[in-house]
Design a protein around this motif. Structure first.
Motif, PDB file in Angstrom:
ATOM      1  N   LYS A  29       0.831  -1.220   0.000  1.00  0.00           N
ATOM      2  CA  LYS A  29       0.000   0.000   0.000  1.00  0.00           C
ATOM      3  C   LYS A  29       0.860   1.264   0.000  1.00  0.00           C
ATOM      4  O   LYS A  29       0.522   2.258  -0.633  1.00  0.00           O
ATOM      5  N   ILE A  30       1.957   1.214   0.728  1.00  0.00           N
ATOM      6  CA  ILE A  30       2.867   2.388   0.775  1.00  0.00           C
ATOM      7  C   ILE A  30       3.397   2.698  -0.625  1.00  0.00           C
ATOM      8  O   ILE A  30       3.414   3.854  -1.056  1.00  0.00           O
ATOM      9  N   ILE A  31       3.781   1.650  -1.330  1.00  0.00           N
ATOM     10  CA  ILE A  31       4.312   1.868  -2.690  1.00  0.00           C
ATOM     11  C   ILE A  31       3.190   2.383  -3.604  1.00  0.00           C
ATOM     12  O   ILE A  31       3.394   3.268  -4.440  1.00  0.00           O
ATOM     13  N   SER A  32       2.010   1.828  -3.431  1.00  0.00           N
ATOM     14  CA  SER A  32       0.879   2.256  -4.270  1.00  0.00           C
ATOM     15  C   SER A  32       0.582   3.736  -4.083  1.00  0.00           C
ATOM     16  O   SER A  32       0.185   4.433  -5.014  1.00  0.00           O
ATOM     17  N   LYS A  33       0.775   4.203  -2.851  1.00  0.00           N
ATOM     18  CA  LYS A  33       0.448   5.614  -2.574  1.00  0.00           C
ATOM     19  C   LYS A  33       1.580   6.564  -2.948  1.00  0.00           C
ATOM     20  O   LYS A  33       1.374   7.779  -2.958  1.00  0.00           O
ATOM     21  N   ALA A  34       2.749   6.015  -3.225  1.00  0.00           N
ATOM     22  CA  ALA A  34       3.888   6.891  -3.546  1.00  0.00           C
ATOM     23  C   ALA A  34       3.623   7.645  -4.839  1.00  0.00           C
ATOM     24  O   ALA A  34       3.016   7.114  -5.771  1.00  0.00           O
ATOM     25  N   LYS A  35       4.099   8.904  -4.882  1.00  0.00           N
ATOM     26  CA  LYS A  35       3.903   9.700  -6.098  1.00  0.00           C
ATOM     27  C   LYS A  35       4.868   9.270  -7.184  1.00  0.00           C
ATOM     28  O   LYS A  35       4.548   9.265  -8.361  1.00  0.00           O
ATOM     29  N   ARG A  36       6.078   8.967  -6.769  1.00  0.00           N
ATOM     30  CA  ARG A  36       7.129   8.675  -7.765  1.00  0.00           C
ATOM     31  C   ARG A  36       8.011   7.552  -7.223  1.00  0.00           C
ATOM     32  O   ARG A  36       9.136   7.778  -6.761  1.00  0.00           O
ATOM     33  N   PRO A  37       7.492   6.322  -7.270  1.00  0.00           N
ATOM     34  CA  PRO A  37       8.282   5.198  -6.734  1.00  0.00           C
ATOM     35  C   PRO A  37       9.314   4.701  -7.747  1.00  0.00           C
ATOM     36  O   PRO A  37       9.191   4.949  -8.943  1.00  0.00           O
ATOM     37  N   LEU A  38      10.309   4.027  -7.234  1.00  0.00           N
ATOM     38  CA  LEU A  38      11.332   3.404  -8.086  1.00  0.00           C
ATOM     39  C   LEU A  38      11.702   2.064  -7.472  1.00  0.00           C
ATOM     40  O   LEU A  38      11.960   1.977  -6.272  1.00  0.00           O
ATOM     41  N   LEU A  39      11.707   1.037  -8.298  1.00  0.00           N
ATOM     42  CA  LEU A  39      12.148  -0.295  -7.840  1.00  0.00           C
ATOM     43  C   LEU A  39      13.618  -0.467  -8.237  1.00  0.00           C
ATOM     44  O   LEU A  39      13.948  -0.396  -9.421  1.00  0.00           O
ATOM     45  N   VAL A  40      14.460  -0.694  -7.264  1.00  0.00           N
ATOM     46  CA  VAL A  40      15.883  -0.907  -7.533  1.00  0.00           C
ATOM     47  C   VAL A  40      16.177  -2.392  -7.374  1.00  0.00           C
ATOM     48  O   VAL A  40      16.029  -2.951  -6.288  1.00  0.00           O
ATOM     49  N   VAL A  41      16.575  -3.006  -8.481  1.00  0.00           N
ATOM     50  CA  VAL A  41      16.734  -4.457  -8.499  1.00  0.00           C
ATOM     51  C   VAL A  41      18.204  -4.820  -8.683  1.00  0.00           C
ATOM     52  O   VAL A  41      18.874  -4.294  -9.571  1.00  0.00           O
ATOM     53  N   GLY A  42      18.705  -5.712  -7.830  1.00  0.00           N
ATOM     54  CA  GLY A  42      20.114  -6.103  -7.892  1.00  0.00           C
ATOM     55  C   GLY A  42      20.331  -7.440  -8.582  1.00  0.00           C
ATOM     56  O   GLY A  42      19.382  -8.167  -8.902  1.00  0.00           O
ATOM     57  N   SER A  43      21.601  -7.761  -8.772  1.00  0.00           N
ATOM     58  CA  SER A  43      21.977  -8.965  -9.528  1.00  0.00           C
ATOM     59  C   SER A  43      21.598 -10.272  -8.835  1.00  0.00           C
ATOM     60  O   SER A  43      21.609 -11.327  -9.469  1.00  0.00           O
ATOM     61  N   GLU A  44      21.285 -10.204  -7.551  1.00  0.00           N
ATOM     62  CA  GLU A  44      20.932 -11.438  -6.842  1.00  0.00           C
ATOM     63  C   GLU A  44      19.614 -12.030  -7.353  1.00  0.00           C
ATOM     64  O   GLU A  44      19.312 -13.186  -7.073  1.00  0.00           O
ATOM     65  N   ILE A  45      18.850 -11.255  -8.100  1.00  0.00           N
ATOM     66  CA  ILE A  45      17.628 -11.833  -8.674  1.00  0.00           C
ATOM     67  C   ILE A  45      17.965 -12.932  -9.677  1.00  0.00           C
ATOM     68  O   ILE A  45      17.122 -13.768 -10.005  1.00  0.00           O
ATOM     69  N   LEU A  46      19.207 -12.924 -10.157  1.00  0.00           N
ATOM     70  CA  LEU A  46      19.599 -13.925 -11.159  1.00  0.00           C
ATOM     71  C   LEU A  46      20.028 -15.242 -10.521  1.00  0.00           C
ATOM     72  O   LEU A  46      20.256 -16.229 -11.219  1.00  0.00           O
ATOM     73  N   ASN A  47      20.142 -15.260  -9.209  1.00  0.00           N
ATOM     74  CA  ASN A  47      20.575 -16.488  -8.534  1.00  0.00           C
ATOM     75  C   ASN A  47      19.500 -17.565  -8.583  1.00  0.00           C
ATOM     76  O   ASN A  47      18.302 -17.272  -8.651  1.00  0.00           O
ATOM     77  N   GLY A  48      19.950 -18.802  -8.492  1.00  0.00           N
ATOM     78  CA  GLY A  48      19.031 -19.932  -8.361  1.00  0.00           C
ATOM     79  C   GLY A  48      18.076 -20.052  -9.516  1.00  0.00           C
ATOM     80  O   GLY A  48      18.468 -19.995 -10.686  1.00  0.00           O
ATOM     81  N   ASP A  49      16.827 -20.172  -9.200  1.00  0.00           N
ATOM     82  CA  ASP A  49      15.837 -20.512 -10.235  1.00  0.00           C
ATOM     83  C   ASP A  49      15.124 -19.296 -10.839  1.00  0.00           C
ATOM     84  O   ASP A  49      14.069 -19.438 -11.438  1.00  0.00           O
ATOM     85  N   HIS A  50      15.676 -18.148 -10.706  1.00  0.00           N
ATOM     86  CA  HIS A  50      15.119 -16.924 -11.321  1.00  0.00           C
ATOM     87  C   HIS A  50      13.711 -16.582 -10.832  1.00  0.00           C
ATOM     88  O   HIS A  50      12.986 -15.853 -11.483  1.00  0.00           O
ATOM     89  N   LEU A  51      13.329 -17.108  -9.667  1.00  0.00           N
ATOM     90  CA  LEU A  51      11.981 -16.799  -9.172  1.00  0.00           C
ATOM     91  C   LEU A  51      11.832 -15.306  -8.865  1.00  0.00           C
ATOM     92  O   LEU A  51      10.761 -14.727  -9.020  1.00  0.00           O
ATOM     93  N   LEU A  52      12.942 -14.696  -8.436  1.00  0.00           N
ATOM     94  CA  LEU A  52      12.879 -13.266  -8.131  1.00  0.00           C
ATOM     95  C   LEU A  52      12.764 -12.425  -9.400  1.00  0.00           C
ATOM     96  O   LEU A  52      12.277 -11.298  -9.354  1.00  0.00           O
TER      97      LEU A  52
END
Lengths: 171, 803
Positions: A29-52
């Motif tokens: 909900k906090i992110i939904s209410k933000a005026k200008r949100p940004l998702l910062v995604v790091g390289s660890e999303i590539l680990n394992g089975d790519h579920l992230l």
């Protein structure tokens, strides 16, 4: 409903000001209410089975622009989302500059969301944001990120994935 | 009246009187004048001497503070919470305190090198005298850092003493500014950081010049021998003498004793950290074979000790674990300390006979000894190792758990996660424990290379499980196969080599120098170094190695079974791989850049640091990589590079240095310099876009390296080559064309030849540039002109008509 606020144990301390534990629905909900949100995604999303990676794309599809740090961009190209590569240390520097136009030239961000980072690295970057900016930062990582404004606690992998689903539902 | 010279004098009329004249006031200036050397504006600069230059750099590369702690605990007013950039009781705010903390790290590192330098210089002067000439190879500019900073052109060991006096005095002044109630401005602490870094390179240079000159180390030798490296290259059936540290002074006596008593084949002499590198350099300048083996870096220290293989451990200084004595005691390994910096509370046996010390240590009357007399040390260490080998064999010491015990220990784990949370890299230890219950130890084996063997997991475990020993036991096969080759440190780059290659570096036709330096705190294991070096070497960059990175690089082989040291030649030419040597040899990397300015560009070097740094900043495409930087020394080395305008990338752990220097490419006014021909302003590309920053992974690092080798002085061919690598590496490792590639294009000939037409179309379509398609020329669009005659400078006084 997943409780992501139980285990907030830390093994090193940065100081008195510590992240507030947050549940996925509230974080969403906090992110939904933000005026200008940004998702910062790091390289660890590539680990394992790519579920992230799947979770990242699902969040981005809700209209949140993505700053892809490290080499995480490799998994986010041609996915019909707004993702751009940037070095996370530079990003931390630019985020504190009100004159920075952002990744898209549309002006500064107000709420920054973090996923897929090395714990020790992210806590360092966030220490800069915590001390020198008034940005709201939300960590939806597997570990408790104490230098964020809000953070999930320490979670087992399966609980983390479940929490991310609930977070996405609440966006 | 005749001139007085330094040295020893006797007076005929006075019996038994000898006069020593050390320093003569004004001697440097006089000597320089006699030799026709002009001394620049800043010989031996004080803290404020190069402040204007620092401010120039810092206006483009702003400090980015990421505190490791929000509090200050320096005085009894505190602790003070500086969170949110608050001021503490003394008035200092968070920014200034972080800069002060960084300064403390930098001068700690510089002091470690300078302390090392003073120690070995004093030792070597004792052996060879002050008049021993400095001989480091076929160079006239033998001490580029020293000369640029101090104005002194040293010719003998004695000349280096004055250089050390300056370094030590300045370090004391810098340390004084850390005290409460001193400096209050972050920007001035930043200038002091750069000053400390610069001093560090002088201190390092003195150390290496002295030891190369006296200890028979390779002298700018591209054919320096290859050396065995790895835990697997040790024959544990022989007595094993393990040396740990950085200062080879006392170790050379051990090596001499082994050689003189023909013990070389009867025992193993192996080293960890930079002492190991310098042991393999000792007495190899006439083509002799190295007399020691290298085990590896700090990350192998605890693993090697806990393997139980060493029969005696000798430590000197720097990067030696604080618990060596405790760990060794558990396995009945005597420890000998040899340097006042590390004494472990052991009794000083320097004046005792070798026989007495050997008897006491081999009977376990004492766990070790402090021996500061190197002749005694030379005899005790090898003889004790031979004796202890038999004793320890008879004792039947079992250092690591058996396979059955591995399973039992895995069962003991309660999966609390304490080890993982405490692990500096959060390695997946719990999963390895889970698999271990079913006798599957492969997950422990997977941890081996990523584990830096700090032992924090052992400390964290509530069940007292020896996690590190489990990793090591499960990895025995891998460890046995850890055998590689490293080229022994060759020392500095010689003047003739600079003459041959300097022009290519300045014009960019050799795309850059990648200097891979520093320690072993890698985010994802050692192989990353190999991958980065190989990729850049294939692309014709000059790759320069030193210290722990130089060691780890030698651990990997390609499909033909070759290490990169065997695959690539070691000259200072494009596509060559150089190991300059140990930690203190890092000064040769900055020295190389100074030499390009002094020799190729004929810039005056003595006491002329700002002009030299300005030249390097704008013309030499060099980037430092300290991928596993952990130490204060690495921080000081990087800061010394930074003051010369050489950017450095550290791995993600490097964020814990708490401060980076990063520019803002979107802020156009920051990317302008003067053209020294007329003082007019000229725009330059945003490269290097940082002086100190971190990268998250090697995939991110590789394109960063290529991009940050771009310099204003590149000619079209050079820019085209650099841009090609930047684009290709971005596509290969990040899967896309870099967004900012067009910002480096000044004219069509800057574009990669094979893609020129395609890229011109993009420039026209996406960026609105005007193209003459008949001639395939860019008519308008670029933010800067291509002008090979331009003289980019950040220093107004260097412009024509300014002075």
């Amino acid at each position: 409903m997943v409780d992501t606020t139980k285990n907030t144990q830390i093994y090193t301390t940065w100081g008195r000001n510590v992240a507030k534990p947050v549940n996925p629905n509230v974080a969403g909900k906090i992110i939904s209410k933000a005026k200008r949100p940004l998702l910062v995604v790091g390289s660890e999303i590539l680990n394992g089975d790519h579920l992230l990676v799947e979770k990242t794309i699902a969040i981005a599809k809700k209209g949140i622009p993505v700053a892809a740090t490290g080499h995480s961009i490799t998994a986010l190209i041609d996915k019909d989302i707004e993702a751009k590569y940037i070095n996370v240390h530079s990003l931390g520097h630019f985020l504190g500059d009100k004159k920075w136009g952002g990744l898209d030239g549309q002006g500064p961000y107000d709420t920054i969301l973090f996923l897929g980072h090395k714990k020790y690295y992210l806590d360092q970057v966030l220490s800069g944001l915590k001390n020198f900016t008034d940005l709201k930062t939300v960590a939806i990582e597997r570990h408790f990120i104490q230098n964020a404004t809000l953070s999930f606690g320490n979670l087992k992998q399966e609980v983390h994935l479940e929490a991310l689903d609930e977070f996405i539902e609440n966006l | 009246m005749s001139d007085i010279e330094t040295g020893l004098f006797s007076i005929d009329e006075l019996e038994n009187v000898q006069i020593t004249i050390g320093k003569i006031v004004g001697a440097i200036e006089k000597k320089a004048k006699e030799e026709g050397v002009e001394v620049g504006p800043t010989p031996k600069p004080g803290i404020s001497g190069l402040r204007d230059w620092d401010f120039t750099l810092l206006s483009r590369y702003q400090p980015v503070y990421t505190p490791v702690c929000d509090q200050c605990c320096y005085c009894t007013f505190g602790k003070c919470d500086l969170g949110g950039n608050k001021e503490g009781a003394c008035g200092i705010n968070m920014e200034a305190h972080q800069a002060r903390e960084t300064l403390l790290r930098v001068i700690t590192g510089a002091a470690a090198h300078a302390g090392h330098g003073r120690h070995i210089l004093h030792h070597l002067i004792g052996l060879y005298g002050k008049d021993k000439p400095i001989d480091v190879g076929p160079s006239n500019l033998v001490a580029p850092n020293t000369q640029a900073v101090t104005g002194i052109k040293p010719e003998t060991l004695g000349d280096l003493e004055e250089v050390m006096d300056y370094v030590e005095e300045q370090l004391t002044q810098l340390l004084a500014t850390i005290h409460a109630g001193q400096e209050g401005a972050a920007i001035d602490f930043e200038s002091k950081i750069l000053h400390g870094g610069m001093l560090d390179h002088v201190g390092m240079e003195v150390s290496d010049l002295a030891q190369i000159s006296c200890l028979g180390m390779p002298k700018s030798d591209p054919e320096a021998p290859l050396v065995e490296i790895g835990m697997g290259c040790i024959d544990s059936s022989k007595p094993v003498l393990l040396v740990i540290g950085h200062n080879v002074a006392g170790v050379t006596n051990i090596m001499d004793y082994i050689h003189e008593h023909d013990l070389g084949d009867k025992m193993e002499l192996a080293g960890l950290c930079c002492t190991a590198i310098d042991m393999t350099r000792y007495q190899t300048d006439q083509g002799q074979l190295p007399q020691a083996k290298v085990i590896g870096t700090l990350a192998k220290e605890l693993k090697m000790i806990r393997s139980g293989v060493p029969d005696v451990i000798v430590v000197d200084e720097q990067c030696v674990r604080a618990d060596v004595l405790d760990e060794a005691k558990k396995l009945s390994i005597p420890v000998i300390t040899t340097n006042e910096k590390i004494m472990y509370g052991l009794r000083n046996r320097s004046k005792d006979s070798a026989a007495d010390i050997i008897e006491d240590l081999s009977s376990f009357k004492e766990p070790g000894a402090l021996i500061l007399d190197f002749d005694v040390l030379g005899e005790v260490a090898p003889e004790l190792a031979i004796k202890m080998s038999k004793i320890r064999d008879e004792m039947g010491i079992n250092a690591l758990p058996s396979e059955e015990e591995l399973q039992e220990l895995s069962e003991k784990c309660v999966q609390c996660g304490a080890c993982e949370m405490d692990c500096p890299t959060n390695l997946p230890i719990m999963a390895a424990m889970k698999a271990g219950i079913d006798k599957d130890f492969s997950k422990f084996e997977n941890l081996h290379d990523k584990c830096i063997a700090c032992g924090r997991c052992d400390q964290a475990c509530p069940k007292d499980i020896p996690v590190l020993n489990m990793i090591e036991k499960a990895s025995q096969k891998l460890i046995r196969e850890e055998k590689g080759l490293m080229r022994a440190g060759r020392g500095q780059i010689s003047d003739p080599e600079i003459r041959e290659e300097g022009v290519n570096l300045v014009l960019g036709t050799t795309p850059g120098i990648i200097a891979m330096v520093g320690c072993s705190n890698y985010p994802n294991g050692t192989k990353d170094l190999y991958l980065v070096a190989d990729e850049m070497l294939k692309r014709n960059y000059i790759v320069v190695m030193s210290g722990c990175s130089a060691m780890d690089l030698g651990m990997y082989k390609n499909e033909d079974g070759e290490t990169l040291y065997e695959k690539y030649p070691a000259k200072f030419l494009a596509g060559n791989l150089i190991n300059v040597g140990s930690c203190v040899s890092n000064s040769h990397i900055t020295g190389t850049a100074i030499k390009v300015a002094a020799i190729f560009a004929q810039r005056q070097v003595s006491g002329n640091y700002e002009e030299i740094a300005d030249y390097i900043t704008n013309r030499i495409g060099a980037v430092g990589v300290a991928w596993g930087a952990y130490s204060q020394k690495a921080a000081s080395i990087a800061s010394g590079c930074n003051r010369l305008g050489i950017p450095v990338v550290v791995g993600p752990h490097g964020s814990k240095y708490r401060r980076a220097l990063i520019g803002k490419p979107y802020q156009k006014e920051d990317w302008k310099v003067y053209d020294a021909r007329d003082g007019s302003e000229m725009p330059i590309p945003a490269s290097p876009e940082f002086l100190l920053t971190t990268a998250e992974s090697i995939e991110e690092l590789l394109p960063m390296l290529a991009k940050n080798c771009i310099r204003p002085s590149d000619n079209n061919m050079g820019r085209m080559i650099k841009l090609t690598h930047y684009m290709e590496l971005s596509q290969k490792y990040l899967g896309h064309m870099p967004e900012d590639w067009y910002k480096f294009v000044r004219m069509e000939t800057d574009l990669p030849l094979a893609k020129r037409e395609e890229l011109l179309k993009i420039l026209e379509k996406d960026h609105g540039w005007e193209i003459d398609w008949k001639r395939k020329k860019i008519l308008s669009g670029p933010a800067m002109k291509s002008d090979v005659s331009a003289q980019p400078t950040n220093v107004k006084r260097l412009c024509k008509g300014e002075c």
